[in-house]
Design a protein around this motif. Structure first.
Motif, short mmCIF file in Angstrom:
data_model
loop_
_atom_site.label_atom_id
_atom_site.label_comp_id
_atom_site.label_asym_id
_atom_site.label_seq_id
_atom_site.Cartn_x
_atom_site.Cartn_y
_atom_site.Cartn_z
N GLY A 159 0.79 -1.22 0.00
CA GLY A 159 0.00 0.00 0.00
C GLY A 159 0.82 1.26 0.00
N TRP A 160 2.15 1.13 -0.20
CA TRP A 160 3.05 2.28 -0.30
C TRP A 160 3.65 2.33 -1.70
CZ3 TRP A 160 2.02 5.32 3.53
CH2 TRP A 160 1.77 4.81 4.81
N LEU A 161 4.29 3.44 -2.05
CA LEU A 161 4.75 3.64 -3.43
C LEU A 161 6.01 2.86 -3.78
CD1 LEU A 161 4.10 7.47 -3.91
CD2 LEU A 161 2.85 5.57 -4.96
N VAL A 162 6.94 2.72 -2.83
CA VAL A 162 8.21 2.08 -3.15
C VAL A 162 8.81 1.47 -1.89
CG1 VAL A 162 9.48 4.25 -2.85
CG2 VAL A 162 10.49 2.44 -4.23
N GLY A 163 9.47 0.35 -2.06
CA GLY A 163 10.22 -0.25 -0.95
C GLY A 163 9.39 -0.99 0.07
N GLY A 164 8.09 -1.10 -0.15
CA GLY A 164 7.23 -1.82 0.79
C GLY A 164 7.06 -1.13 2.12
N LYS A 165 7.28 0.20 2.16
CA LYS A 165 7.18 0.94 3.42
C LYS A 165 6.94 2.43 3.12
CE LYS A 165 12.18 1.78 3.69
NZ LYS A 165 13.42 1.62 4.47
N PHE A 166 6.62 3.17 4.16
CA PHE A 166 6.44 4.61 4.06
C PHE A 166 7.81 5.27 3.84
CE2 PHE A 166 6.38 8.81 6.14
CZ PHE A 166 5.33 9.41 5.46
N THR A 167 7.92 6.07 2.78
CA THR A 167 9.16 6.77 2.47
C THR A 167 8.85 8.23 2.12
OG1 THR A 167 9.12 6.37 0.08
CG2 THR A 167 10.13 4.64 1.48
N ILE A 168 9.91 8.97 1.80
CA ILE A 168 9.70 10.35 1.38
C ILE A 168 8.91 10.44 0.08
CG2 ILE A 168 11.67 11.33 2.60
CD1 ILE A 168 13.21 11.30 -0.10
N ALA A 169 8.86 9.36 -0.69
CA ALA A 169 8.02 9.36 -1.89
C ALA A 169 6.56 9.56 -1.50
CB ALA A 169 8.20 8.06 -2.66
N ASP A 170 6.11 8.83 -0.49
CA ASP A 170 4.74 8.97 -0.02
C ASP A 170 4.53 10.33 0.64
OD1 ASP A 170 3.90 6.00 -0.40
OD2 ASP A 170 5.70 5.87 0.85
N LEU A 171 5.48 10.70 1.48
CA LEU A 171 5.37 11.96 2.23
C LEU A 171 5.27 13.16 1.30
CD1 LEU A 171 7.50 12.90 5.34
CD2 LEU A 171 7.28 14.50 3.43
N SER A 172 5.98 13.10 0.17
CA SER A 172 6.03 14.26 -0.73
C SER A 172 4.66 14.64 -1.28
CB SER A 172 7.00 13.99 -1.89
OG SER A 172 6.48 13.04 -2.79
N PHE A 173 3.77 13.67 -1.38
CA PHE A 173 2.45 13.93 -1.96
C PHE A 173 1.42 14.40 -0.93
CE2 PHE A 173 4.22 11.14 -5.18
CZ PHE A 173 3.69 11.63 -6.37
N TYR A 174 1.64 14.08 0.34
CA TYR A 174 0.56 14.16 1.32
C TYR A 174 -0.08 15.55 1.44
CZ TYR A 174 -1.99 14.42 5.63
OH TYR A 174 -2.99 14.67 6.54
N THR A 175 0.72 16.59 1.60
CA THR A 175 0.14 17.89 1.90
C THR A 175 -0.68 18.45 0.73
OG1 THR A 175 2.29 18.87 1.35
CG2 THR A 175 1.80 18.53 3.67
N TRP A 176 -0.24 18.18 -0.49
CA TRP A 176 -1.04 18.62 -1.64
C TRP A 176 -2.27 17.74 -1.82
CZ3 TRP A 176 -1.07 23.11 -3.82
CH2 TRP A 176 0.08 23.89 -3.88
N ASP A 177 -2.16 16.45 -1.51
CA ASP A 177 -3.33 15.58 -1.58
C ASP A 177 -4.41 16.05 -0.62
OD1 ASP A 177 -2.42 13.86 -3.54
OD2 ASP A 177 -1.45 12.50 -2.14
N ARG A 178 -3.98 16.49 0.56
CA ARG A 178 -4.94 17.00 1.54
C ARG A 178 -5.70 18.19 0.96
NH1 ARG A 178 -2.39 18.67 7.17
NH2 ARG A 178 -1.57 20.32 5.85
N ALA A 179 -4.99 19.04 0.23
CA ALA A 179 -5.63 20.19 -0.41
C ALA A 179 -6.63 19.73 -1.47
CB ALA A 179 -4.58 21.10 -1.04
N ALA A 180 -6.27 18.67 -2.20
CA ALA A 180 -7.17 18.16 -3.24
C ALA A 180 -8.47 17.65 -2.63
CB ALA A 180 -6.49 17.04 -4.02
N ILE A 181 -8.36 16.91 -1.53
CA ILE A 181 -9.54 16.32 -0.90
C ILE A 181 -10.41 17.37 -0.24
CG2 ILE A 181 -10.31 14.75 0.93
CD1 ILE A 181 -7.72 13.13 0.35
N SER A 182 -9.77 18.31 0.45
CA SER A 182 -10.52 19.29 1.23
C SER A 182 -11.02 20.48 0.43
CB SER A 182 -9.66 19.80 2.39
OG SER A 182 -8.54 20.53 1.89
N SER A 183 -10.41 20.72 -0.73
CA SER A 183 -10.75 21.93 -1.46
C SER A 183 -11.03 21.70 -2.94
CB SER A 183 -9.61 22.95 -1.31
OG SER A 183 -9.85 24.10 -2.08
N ILE A 184 -10.06 21.19 -3.67
CA ILE A 184 -10.17 21.16 -5.13
C ILE A 184 -11.34 20.30 -5.61
CG2 ILE A 184 -8.98 20.59 -7.29
CD1 ILE A 184 -6.34 21.07 -5.82
#
Length: 228
Positions: A159-184
């Protein structure tokens, strides 16, 4: 400027890119001081910030324990921090191919997510004229990006993007994704993020549940209240 903390982070109360750097600093247990620039006063384009960052955008990070080393561009900062301070490689990967895949996601975030989501915010909130075609374009691009992520995550056993764990790849998207869900996408007729992008939504919720995310979400809400 006080150097009581290892890092100084020039950022913004609402700016998603600054918060993702703060999230990584929290994840790594690194000490930092955040300086929240006032965009209405154009502080990001003025000294002292512009002396460190000629692009006049946030975030900008200064590492006082590395000769006051200055770096800007959020994903470049993420890579620097894990390369230098994630000694246990908790938030990055070591396999050669996975390193390239991680970089792939960081490039996609920087070129395919942040600009589209950010342009929507500009046309929705700040552009002097209402340009419906622009709003529609960026709403559709937001859905497209979520579809890319959802399709990949649906095939990921972890359920993560790379390496089978939470990494900076996942983290990099989070704050903008939150904006997409709550606003856009909130008021777009016929869009149900939970139903249309279930793997994406599950991924987002897992990130949302992390202690660092909960801590900084609460901090940001408090800062928004103070500046309202």
């Amino acid at each position: 400027m006080s150097h009581g903390k290892q890092f100084t982070l020039y950022t913004h109360v609402g700016g998603p890119n600054g918060w993702k750097v703060a999230l990584l600093l929290e994840e790594l247990g690194l000490s930092y001081e955040s300086i929240y620039l006032d965009f209405q006063k154009n502080e990001q384009k003025q000294s002292p910030h512009i002396d460190y960052n000629p692009n006049g955008r946030i975030p900008t990070l200064i590492d006082h324990k590395n000769g006051d080393f200055v770096l800007w561009e959020s994903n470049a900062i993420l890579l620097y921090l894990v390369d230098k301070y994630d000694t246990e490689k908790r938030l990055t990967v070591t396999d050669e191919k996975e390193k390239h895949i991680l970089n792939q996601w960081l490039f996609f975030q920087a070129s395919g997510q942040g600009p589209y989501f950010g342009q929507y915010s500009w046309f929705a909130r700040y552009h002097p004229e209402k340009v419906l075609s622009a709003l529609e374009r960026y709403q559709k691009e937001t859905q497209r990006v979520l579809g890319v992520l959802d399709g990949v995550l649906a095939k990921s056993p972890s359920g993560w993007l790379v390496g089978g764990k939470f990494t900076i790849a996942d983290l990099s998207f989070y704050t903008w994704d939150r904006a997409a869900i709550s606003s856009i996408l909130k008021d777009v007729e016929g869009v149900d993020v939970e139903k249309q992008f279930p793997a994406f939504r599950a991924w987002h919720k897992k990130t949302e549940a992390r202690d660092s995310v909960k801590k900084l979400t609460e901090l940001q809400a408090g800062l928004r209240t103070q500046t309202a």
